[in-house]
Scaffold this active site. Sequence first.
Site, mmCIF file in Angstrom:
data_model
loop_
_atom_site.group_PDB
_atom_site.id
_atom_site.type_symbol
_atom_site.label_atom_id
_atom_site.label_comp_id
_atom_site.label_asym_id
_atom_site.label_seq_id
_atom_site.Cartn_x
_atom_site.Cartn_y
_atom_site.Cartn_z
ATOM 1 N N ARG A 38 45.223 31.333 39.182
ATOM 2 C CA ARG A 38 46.395 31.945 38.554
ATOM 3 C C ARG A 38 47.685 31.331 39.097
ATOM 4 O O ARG A 38 48.640 31.107 38.358
ATOM 5 C CB ARG A 38 46.366 33.460 38.777
ATOM 6 C CG ARG A 38 47.411 34.200 37.956
ATOM 7 C CD ARG A 38 47.182 35.685 37.963
ATOM 8 N NE ARG A 38 47.301 36.249 39.304
ATOM 9 C CZ ARG A 38 46.971 37.503 39.609
ATOM 10 N NH1 ARG A 38 46.486 38.313 38.685
ATOM 11 N NH2 ARG A 38 47.112 37.956 40.835
ATOM 12 N N LYS A 76 52.828 35.056 37.397
ATOM 13 C CA LYS A 76 53.306 35.919 38.476
ATOM 14 C C LYS A 76 54.539 35.288 39.110
ATOM 15 O O LYS A 76 54.434 34.549 40.083
ATOM 16 C CB LYS A 76 52.178 36.109 39.506
ATOM 17 C CG LYS A 76 52.088 37.530 40.047
ATOM 18 C CD LYS A 76 50.811 37.728 40.844
ATOM 19 C CE LYS A 76 50.848 39.018 41.603
ATOM 20 N NZ LYS A 76 50.767 40.216 40.759
ATOM 21 N N GLU A 115 52.288 46.605 30.044
ATOM 22 C CA GLU A 115 51.978 46.714 31.473
ATOM 23 C C GLU A 115 52.406 48.068 32.015
ATOM 24 O O GLU A 115 53.246 48.749 31.415
ATOM 25 C CB GLU A 115 52.769 45.651 32.254
ATOM 26 C CG GLU A 115 52.356 44.232 31.971
ATOM 27 C CD GLU A 115 51.477 43.644 33.062
ATOM 28 O OE1 GLU A 115 50.936 44.393 33.905
ATOM 29 O OE2 GLU A 115 51.340 42.418 33.072
HETATM 30 C C1 LIG Z 1 49.891 41.101 40.153
HETATM 31 C C2 LIG Z 1 50.111 41.862 38.889
HETATM 32 C C3 LIG Z 1 49.093 42.647 38.306
HETATM 33 C C4 LIG Z 1 47.766 42.896 38.974
HETATM 34 O O1 LIG Z 1 46.993 41.765 39.128
HETATM 35 P P1 LIG Z 1 45.812 41.757 40.205
HETATM 36 O O2 LIG Z 1 45.287 40.369 40.141
HETATM 37 O O3 LIG Z 1 44.816 42.760 39.753
HETATM 38 O O4 LIG Z 1 46.410 42.122 41.509
HETATM 39 C C5 LIG Z 1 49.358 43.258 37.091
HETATM 40 N N1 LIG Z 1 50.561 43.150 36.488
HETATM 41 C C6 LIG Z 1 51.553 42.408 37.023
HETATM 42 C C7 LIG Z 1 52.855 42.331 36.318
HETATM 43 C C8 LIG Z 1 51.369 41.747 38.236
HETATM 44 O O5 LIG Z 1 52.355 41.023 38.770
#
Ligand SMILES: *Cc1c(COP(=O)(O)O)cnc(C)c1O
Length: 336
Positions: free
Chosen positions: A77, A179, A215
């Site tokens: 990712r 992210k 989200e």
């Molecule tokens: C990090 C994140 C998540 C959760 O991802 P994981 O890999 O399960 O920790 C979900 N939504 C957003 C906006 C994020 O930044």
Amino acid sequence: MDYSSLGFKYYPTDYYYIRTFKDGQWSEGRLTQDRFITISMFSQVLHYSQEAFEGLKAYATKDGCINLFRPDMNAKRLQKSCRRLLMPEIPEKEFIRAVIEIVKANRNHVPPYGSGASLYIRPVIFGIGDNLGVNPASEFMFIIMTSPVGPYFKGALKPVRMLVSEYDRAAPFGTGDIKTGGNYASSLLPNRLAKEQGFADCIYLDPATHTKIDEVGAANFFGITKSGKFVSPVSSSILPSVTQDSLKYLAMDKLGLKVEERDVYIDKLDEFAEVGACGTAAAVTPIYEIFHQGKVIYSKDSEKVGFVSTQLSKIMNDIQVGDVKIYKNWILKVQN
Ligand SMILES: *Cc1c(COP(=O)(O)O)cnc(C)c1O
């Protein structure tokens, strides 16, 4: 130290990891005890947010080992985030090696088995150097820090209330699916407004039509229909969660549920027996009430946690701390 009272905040550990990219290549990574870095005021990260990060956890097991949960997913990712933001990728093996190195160096800070707490690992990559115009940087820094973090919920799962935000955290085909810090900067105000009104966080709708769930704060949304299906929304502005991906698999494989990836309309939540948020920090967080445009549009008993959410949360936790040894490729042991 009282691990059960730890929240999700900075707590000093012994070592930090640092690696720089210059003249087209990555330097050797190194550990340092100094958590301060010196960068140019002209660094791209400060002006144009050329930055991406990750978040994963290390868990102590009963037999004294330390487990990482699917770190290969975080490596991939981060690479995707780097491609989108024109930053150099870290090869998966090197990312994982660096994570192992920092966890080993900070092993005294991994909360003990049974405490419910874990060691949060935060890798970050960002553009540095002397720039002024809107261009990608030519120098970068990759750092990793850790902090022991408490169980999001002490003991039992605690259902929360959510407010549907009028704001967007990301744009359609923008950067919602990677992210990057920018998405979080834009979420600070909506998050504060939700908290001021007594909600745990806010739900973001799809930015194009404001009719579908995207989200839940910094976590993904999931719903369990009354007919027993696990539903997760799809959208170009949702960050693909490792936790969500794992829960889908567990729902299918362990609970025999059908999994559906599709639109979830905010005015059609009646079909769900359970809804919740999921992510590394949030783990599985049940939602008992959702507020939208001045009224409650989803409501359940605030004291009761749904059967499926309870089961999924328990299996996930058992796998992460090594009590249940299934899906061997999900766990990477940090040798002690
Ligand atoms: C990090 C994140 C998540 C959760 O991802 P994981 O890999 O399960 O920790 C979900 N939504 C957003 C906006 C994020 O930044």
